[in-house]
Design a protein around this motif. Sequence first.
Motif, PDB file in Angstrom:
ATOM      1  N   ILE A 163      -4.905  -4.432   0.628  1.00 24.59           N
ATOM      2  CA  ILE A 163      -4.175  -3.259   1.110  1.00 24.59           C
ATOM      3  C   ILE A 163      -4.296  -3.224   2.630  1.00 24.59           C
TER       4      ILE A 163
ATOM      5  N   ALA B 170      -9.011   0.829   1.562  1.00 22.15           N
ATOM      6  CA  ALA B 170      -8.171  -0.223   2.155  1.00 22.15           C
ATOM      7  C   ALA B 170      -8.848  -1.574   1.953  1.00 22.15           C
TER       8      ALA B 170
ATOM      9  N   VAL C 164      -5.962  12.486   1.927  1.00 23.39           N
ATOM     10  CA  VAL C 164      -5.171  11.274   1.707  1.00 23.39           C
ATOM     11  C   VAL C 164      -5.495  10.229   2.765  1.00 23.39           C
ATOM     12  N   ASN C 165      -5.552  10.628   4.022  1.00 19.44           N
ATOM     13  CA  ASN C 165      -5.849   9.668   5.088  1.00 19.44           C
ATOM     14  C   ASN C 165      -7.256   9.092   4.936  1.00 19.44           C
TER      15      ASN C 165
ATOM     16  N   GLY D 234       0.803  -1.221   0.000  1.00 18.67           N
ATOM     17  CA  GLY D 234       0.000   0.000   0.000  1.00 18.67           C
ATOM     18  C   GLY D 234       0.833   1.266   0.000  1.00 18.67           C
ATOM     19  N   LYS D 235       2.151   1.120   0.057  1.00 18.62           N
ATOM     20  CA  LYS D 235       3.027   2.286   0.111  1.00 18.62           C
ATOM     21  C   LYS D 235       2.977   3.075  -1.192  1.00 18.62           C
TER      22      LYS D 235
ATOM     23  N   LYS E 271      -0.194   5.137  -1.445  1.00 19.67           N
ATOM     24  CA  LYS E 271      -0.183   6.346  -0.624  1.00 19.67           C
ATOM     25  C   LYS E 271       0.746   7.400  -1.197  1.00 19.67           C
TER      26      LYS E 271
ATOM     27  N   ALA F  23      -6.216   1.018   7.415  1.00 19.21           N
ATOM     28  CA  ALA F  23      -5.791   2.356   7.829  1.00 19.21           C
ATOM     29  C   ALA F  23      -6.170   2.550   9.295  1.00 19.21           C
TER      30      ALA F  23
ATOM     31  N   CYS G  72      -7.189   6.629   2.021  1.00 22.95           N
ATOM     32  CA  CYS G  72      -6.483   5.399   2.413  1.00 22.95           C
ATOM     33  C   CYS G  72      -7.398   4.498   3.232  1.00 22.95           C
TER      34      CYS G  72
END
Length: 596
Positions: free
Chosen positions: A462, A457, A449-450, A406-407, A410, A465, A453
Amino acid sequence: MKITDPKVRGIIERYFEQSLDDSALANFSTRTLPGGDWLFHQGDAGDSLYFLVRGRLQVWVNAADEGPLLVGEVTPGESVGEVSLLSDEPRSAGIRAIRDSLLIQIDRAAFTRLAESHPPMVMKLASNVAKLLQRRTGGKKSASRNVKTICLLPLNPGEAVKRYCSELVQALSAQERTIDLSPASLQNLGAPSFDAFTLESVSSQPLPDALGHWLSDLEDEYDLVVYRCSAQDSAWSRFAQRQSDIILEVAEADAEPPAQRQAGDHQPDEASTATRALILLQNDRLTIRDTARWLDAGHYRFHLHMEKGSAADVARAARVLTGNAIGLVLGGGAARGMAALGAFQALHEAGIPVDWVGGTSIGSIMAAQVSLGWSPQEAIANSRAAFHDGKPFSDFTIPVISLLRGKRMKQLLNRYLDYQIEDTALPYYCVSTNLGRGVKNIHTRGSMVNAICASAALPGVIPPAIVDSELTVDGALLDNLPVDIMQQNPVGRIIAVDVSSRVDKKVTFKEMPSPWAILRGRWLPFAKRYSVPTLTTLMLKATEIGTLEHIRKHGEMADLLIDPPVRRFGMMDTKSFDLIVQAGYDRTRELLKDWK
């Protein structure tokens, strides 16, 4: 109080669909309810039926996990209390006045007497209760709040705010029959009891009957009544707030939020009365920042960013206020969700504006780009760079928590979508699932973004979060097409894009082949090939299947459901980006031919 007002009499007779003589009308009485007061609370004895003559009421329900929830509003001509009157059960909800209201009341004893002399009235009441319950359980409902009275309340002086308020009134007048009221115009219109209610000493007193009826007649004559105020606190501004369905506060975004807001006679709380909304005037709607400091200073149901001098933005605010706004809801479906970009392009070319946007899973990513004010071409280009070229689904790892790290996803989100949700040009939300409590998170503020994510997820694909110190996964687990959430916002029509798969797919083998047999078919030219889904696809499909019925029901709530033919594409098939986008574009253009 004896029923003498023809308007009051007409409301009763229209409800029961029969004429009533004076002896029958004697069973009814009138009741005034100041703005902010409760008509009754949830759990109270249900001993009366009420009809709203003027004003506005809110319906509140106490939810065990979420506290007080606003579930609806009551407008003039509608009734409350029918179910309890017939069933003798406690009130199932609380009713609170948004503004000063006039109601007609009939208690159980009076209704029983009236039913003996007019039996059809009982049947009509039962019929209305049945229709009410059908509306509550029927799925589709109007998201518009059906605003009738608006208070325009500047928060800081200046020509920009004053000019915007005038532009907004003009835009409202272009959509609805609107009357613009101020102290000066009220005097010119010959409003009764004008001097009495403008005195500071009586500004918090109930509205004089003559003036109340006069204003009520204006609401009958016009679609919208706008109370225009100045930035200075005054008896007029407090009076206007007490009479309004919505208080629209207007400010320049680069000014300082006021330390103490003008809240009229009733301070806002978690169950505030009149809807409060905020309009922030921006120099450039693409570089919005620091909205949080304004939202922290007030209790707003929603906020809108308006670029100074933008006629399109003024028209958008007018659509929101008149119930003509369009909400766009984008569902999840992994790579297939990129079809939403084609749908957005087709809507744009057809001249259909998007005023509010939300989504789940990959739909949250597509929706975010719309909310930022990007053109369809910008959104498509950036998405191609992120999903086709960036390959976010290829950073595999040791599958302890998930197949992907998942890096990379992000990193791409930080490159393109590093914004705060409250700073988006259009109102935006996305949905995630709390893994521990099994409830929906609705993200409307904070890091975009958070939030994305969390919303995207995909379980097993993934990593989860973390939201408020709790594990959170893909919103598709509970709500893969969040039309119900869009309905809670002031939009009039909803367009939804559903890319979920419901096709029958038969296999040619009687039992699952072994992993070695599958691999031989892929690697050896003459070995038998097996068409089986990958582990990632199985996980994605398992997530989707659990909500297919839920998606179907939510799709029926939408005014236009766009279902691009993307089933032939794999759920991780980012290589087919352009074909998937084109499928969404073509299907939307086809559906728009017959959609008004």
